[in-house]
Write an enzyme that holds these catalytic residues in place. Sequence first.
Site, mmCIF file in Angstrom:
data_model
loop_
_atom_site.group_PDB
_atom_site.id
_atom_site.type_symbol
_atom_site.label_atom_id
_atom_site.label_comp_id
_atom_site.label_asym_id
_atom_site.label_seq_id
_atom_site.Cartn_x
_atom_site.Cartn_y
_atom_site.Cartn_z
ATOM 1 C CG HIS A 11 -66.831 2.220 -25.729
ATOM 2 N ND1 HIS A 11 -66.632 1.398 -24.895
ATOM 3 C CD2 HIS A 11 -65.535 2.498 -26.234
ATOM 4 C CE1 HIS A 11 -65.255 1.338 -24.488
ATOM 5 N NE2 HIS A 11 -64.708 1.899 -25.422
ATOM 6 C CG HIS A 47 -65.297 -3.688 -25.264
ATOM 7 N ND1 HIS A 47 -66.443 -3.179 -25.358
ATOM 8 C CD2 HIS A 47 -64.720 -3.193 -24.034
ATOM 9 C CE1 HIS A 47 -66.671 -2.181 -24.499
ATOM 10 N NE2 HIS A 47 -65.302 -2.188 -23.718
#
Length: 491
Positions: A178, A240
């Site tokens: 995300h 990430h």
Amino acid sequence: MAKIIPVESFDCVVFGATGDLTLRKLLPALYYRCRDGQVPQDARIIGAARSDLDDNAFRDRAVAALKDHVDKKDLDTDVVRQFVERLHYVRIDATAAKSDWSTLKALLDPKRVRVFYLATAPDLYGPICRNLGANRLVTEHSRVVLEKPIGHDLESARSIIHQVGEIFSEAQTFRIDHFLGKETVQNLMALRFANTIFERLWSSDVIDHVQITVAETVGLEGRAGYYDRSGAMRDMVQNHLLQLLCLIAMEPPVSLDADRVRDEKLKVLRALRPMEPHEVSTLTVRGQYAQGAIEGKPVGSYQTDLGHEDPSGTETFVALKAEVRTWRWANVPFYLRTGKRLPQKVSEIVIQFRAQPFSIFPADAADWQPNRLIVRLQPEEGMRLEMMTKDPGPGGLRLSQTGLDIRFEKAFGMRFPDAYERLLMDTVRGNPTLFMRHDEVEAAWAWVEPILDAWASRPDHPRPYPAGSWGPTAAIALIERDGRTWHEDLG
Ligand code: BG6
């Protein structure tokens, strides 16, 4: 503000519909997209889980989740009502071949885009996909969305990739990270490839080093079981932080085509210098929070948050020094750090330029600071270029550091959408650019795994750090040994 183009109608089945991710992130994101007119009224969002609920009970949960996770000023009663009309619920054990697949199938429109969102533990991805295939739910317009982490090491990741791949093609598989949906992360591409000034400076000739910090104040947030099996390396670094590193270090792609962008990121992951076991203790630091205080409030230790006595060896903090072995990045270290229960929630990338080679100014004219570009992902998304300027006034010549500042929210005067909003719409549109290709996932595991193995082979535990501090002191030593310091002017 960019014009919002509605997506075509779709059916989205969310497995794990009563879980934290669905309630905290997916439903609020879909609500906002509905509110902004991007989701047609006849689109359907079908919650699927084992709990004994019906449509109404699921809608009640959804409304409660929106109240908890959507800004009050954005909650409009009519929009909420229209939103929940799109919600349905199917009770199903998605890992069981003989569960109620026919009810689910009957709800789906064979001609529409069909999104299967697996908001479940990764070891269920294979079985769920197998059942979707066996029950003939996968059409040519179907896509599957997988949350990170994909597996817990290279082997398990390959096995999941293989199992999912037996049912869904690569083009139908959307592996979410995300962070790639965050506005400022996408802005990194704009910064680098829509401007000429930085790209020419983007190399070891001018850049001294890069820092990537993703700091959180939260602890386990009810995810103790998952987190204690993962730790910060699997939960944050493998995905990430390495994705951020890729966006900073990649070569310009030949186009914005999904595969061209992902080809370039893959090259960066493959160029990361593998750590030898004997180097791991000098190039990495792992920590675990002990009791401390954040914003003046006392907080317990990781062990207390876990709620059991058995000492856990899971790291809640990682700092490391990585090297990208390419001409562009030779001798430019990338320092990465992430942790829970740090003093501030802040994610930022610091590009530290080299010091001036020679100064015509008197040494005492300034507290000399080399130029620095700071890209702030959150909070207050923006960028700041720090440079030396002359202090105004007719007195003696004094220089000090000033910043050229862009705060995006201020500049654009609009709410910044949550990453999931864009990513969910991209799955409906079938655009995989901001999702991880299987070879990226594998390359990231291949780099991280020797570090995890080296840690696992050592008897020592992660170093304790007080909650509310910037991690173990060894993390400071990691960068100071090289004559550099972490950027901590994070206000
Ligand atoms: C998730 C991690 O992927 O990212 C969490 O599993 C972490 O542990 C979260 O808290 C951070 O995301 P954000 O968007 O809040 O920075």
